[in-house]
Design an enzyme around this catalytic site. Structure first.
Site, PDB file in Angstrom:
ATOM      1  N   GLY A  61       0.816  -1.210   0.000  1.00 53.24           N
ATOM      2  CA  GLY A  61       0.000   0.000   0.000  1.00 53.24           C
ATOM      3  C   GLY A  61       0.849   1.259   0.000  1.00 53.24           C
ATOM      4  O   GLY A  61       2.044   1.222  -0.331  1.00 53.24           O
ATOM      5  N   ASP A  63       3.261   4.211   0.532  1.00 52.36           N
ATOM      6  CA  ASP A  63       4.525   4.402   1.251  1.00 52.36           C
ATOM      7  C   ASP A  63       4.260   5.438   2.342  1.00 52.36           C
ATOM      8  O   ASP A  63       3.995   6.615   2.056  1.00 52.36           O
ATOM      9  CB  ASP A  63       5.618   4.898   0.285  1.00 52.36           C
ATOM     10  CG  ASP A  63       6.975   4.947   0.979  1.00 52.36           C
ATOM     11  OD1 ASP A  63       7.034   5.395   2.144  1.00 52.36           O
ATOM     12  OD2 ASP A  63       7.966   4.532   0.365  1.00 52.36           O
ATOM     13  N   LEU A  64       4.317   4.971   3.583  1.00 51.49           N
ATOM     14  CA  LEU A  64       3.917   5.838   4.697  1.00 51.49           C
ATOM     15  C   LEU A  64       4.898   6.979   4.920  1.00 51.49           C
ATOM     16  O   LEU A  64       4.557   7.973   5.560  1.00 51.49           O
ATOM     17  CB  LEU A  64       3.715   5.011   5.969  1.00 51.49           C
ATOM     18  CG  LEU A  64       2.546   4.002   5.875  1.00 51.49           C
ATOM     19  CD1 LEU A  64       2.465   3.137   7.119  1.00 51.49           C
ATOM     20  CD2 LEU A  64       1.215   4.708   5.645  1.00 51.49           C
ATOM     21  N   HIS A  83      -6.766   5.964  -8.416  1.00 50.78           N
ATOM     22  CA  HIS A  83      -7.905   5.596  -9.260  1.00 50.78           C
ATOM     23  C   HIS A  83      -7.488   5.277 -10.695  1.00 50.78           C
ATOM     24  O   HIS A  83      -8.003   4.305 -11.276  1.00 50.78           O
ATOM     25  CB  HIS A  83      -8.989   6.680  -9.200  1.00 50.78           C
ATOM     26  CG  HIS A  83      -9.559   6.861  -7.812  1.00 50.78           C
ATOM     27  ND1 HIS A  83     -10.532   7.777  -7.495  1.00 50.78           N
ATOM     28  CD2 HIS A  83      -9.264   6.203  -6.637  1.00 50.78           C
ATOM     29  CE1 HIS A  83     -10.820   7.688  -6.193  1.00 50.78           C
ATOM     30  NE2 HIS A  83     -10.051   6.752  -5.664  1.00 50.78           N
ATOM     31  N   ASP A 138      -9.331   1.902   0.808  1.00 54.50           N
ATOM     32  CA  ASP A 138      -9.492   2.667  -0.427  1.00 54.50           C
ATOM     33  C   ASP A 138      -8.921   1.869  -1.595  1.00 54.50           C
ATOM     34  O   ASP A 138      -8.663   0.678  -1.477  1.00 54.50           O
ATOM     35  CB  ASP A 138      -8.860   4.071  -0.308  1.00 54.50           C
ATOM     36  CG  ASP A 138      -7.383   4.048   0.031  1.00 54.50           C
ATOM     37  OD1 ASP A 138      -6.701   3.068  -0.315  1.00 54.50           O
ATOM     38  OD2 ASP A 138      -6.895   5.016   0.650  1.00 54.50           O
TER      39      ASP A 138
END
Ligand code: T3D
Length: 256
Positions: A61, A63-64, A83, A138
């Site tokens: 997910g 990249d924090l 999207h 998401d």
């Protein structure tokens, strides 16, 4: 270094997310390159796509470390970066196989679930990590996981943040096969080649029909089936399929 790499083997295009040090976490640049790779996949002679991750991860997910100030406009980032990637997967009229070689977490899980099927290495894990950092799912996570698992299990799992093993994912129907680590690459290549040898036009239109069926009533679905069958009946693959059946031989589809 490219954050996404592509390679070709016959009719199969393999797209590899290439940030192995951070288990292939998404950045804005990675999304941009991923959309470019899916454009490459539109070439007529590409008949199946494999997406996988470099190193020991699939994709974990966002990249924090890239969040920072940018988190204030998270909706804008989702619209601008995430999207287009999801639309590229769902809009491609070819089978997209997720070869989940390691952890698939957060939007990386959503990405895997957006693909047409999932093959898991024994070391793969599936983590609905959004809730662990206080976010909602998401990148289509609520859309795809609900359809794969049903609303009750999907909600319970995605609000628990629980790390699912490959064996559990198989039991739940989230993946279609679990493959021992040493055999993973060869088995993925074998399956991808099988998909690439099938009637690609008909597969693409079947994908379109399944997409449409999610929201359509029966009459609208029957109408689209009739329309797409009419468009497909003139294909070389239909002629080959019927001839091969009558001649009692294996068909050789060209995807046209
Ligand atoms: O930006 C927007 O537009 C919003 C979009 C948000 C969508 C999202 O995806 S939110 C969810 C983000 N993802 C996560 O929260 C997952 C975080 N990662 C984990 O929970 C764990 O890494 C895993 C359970 C997935 C795997 O655990 P494990 O033990 O196998 O690996 P590890 O040691 O945690 O990770 C290995 C390295 O990757 C490590 O770096 P180091 O210590 O070796 O230098 C770790 O920090 C790094 N890493 C893992 N996930 C991320 C990451 N670095 C940046 N971002 C990450 N998401």
């Amino acid at each position: 270094m490219a954050e996404v790499e592509t390679s070709r083997d016959g009719g199969v295009l393999t797209i590899t997310l290439n940030r192995p040090d951070v288990l292939n976490a998404f950045t804005a640049e990675l999304h941009k390159q991923l959309v470019g790779a899916f454009k490459e996949a539109r070439a007529d002679d590409v008949r199946a796509v494999v997406v996988t991750g470099a190193g020991r991860g699939f994709c974990v997910g966002q990249d924090l470390t890239e969040f920072g100030e940018a988190a204030k406009d998270i909706a804008g980032r989702l619209r601008g970066n995430y999207h287009p990637t999801i639309r590229a997967v769902r809009g491609l009229e070819k089978p997209v196989l997720a070869a989940v070689n390691g952890p698939a977490a957060g939007a990386g899980l959503s990405f895997a679930c957006a693909c047409d099927l999932r093959l898991a290495a024994e070391s793969a894990t599936f983590v609905p990590a959004f809730i662990n950092i206080g976010l909602v799912p998401d990148m289509g996570g609520t859309f795809f996981v609900t359809r794969l698992l049903g609303p009750a299990r999907a909600f319970e799992w995605m609000t628990s943040g629980r790390r699912l093993s490959a064996a559990e994912a198989l039991e739940w129907g989230l993946v279609s096969e679990v493959i021992p680590h040493d055999a993973f690459e060869a088995r993925v290549a074998e399956l991808a080649a099988e998909w690439a040898a099938r009637p690609t036009l008909a597969i693409g239109r079947t994908k379109q029909l399944f997409e449409h069926a999610q929201a359509a009533g029966l009459e609208a679905q029957l109408a689209l089936e009739a329309e797409l069958q009419q468009a497909t009946v003139g294909s070389a693959d239909f002629a080959e399929g019927v001839n091969a059946f009558l001649e009692k031989r294996k068909p050789e589809f060209t995807g046209t």
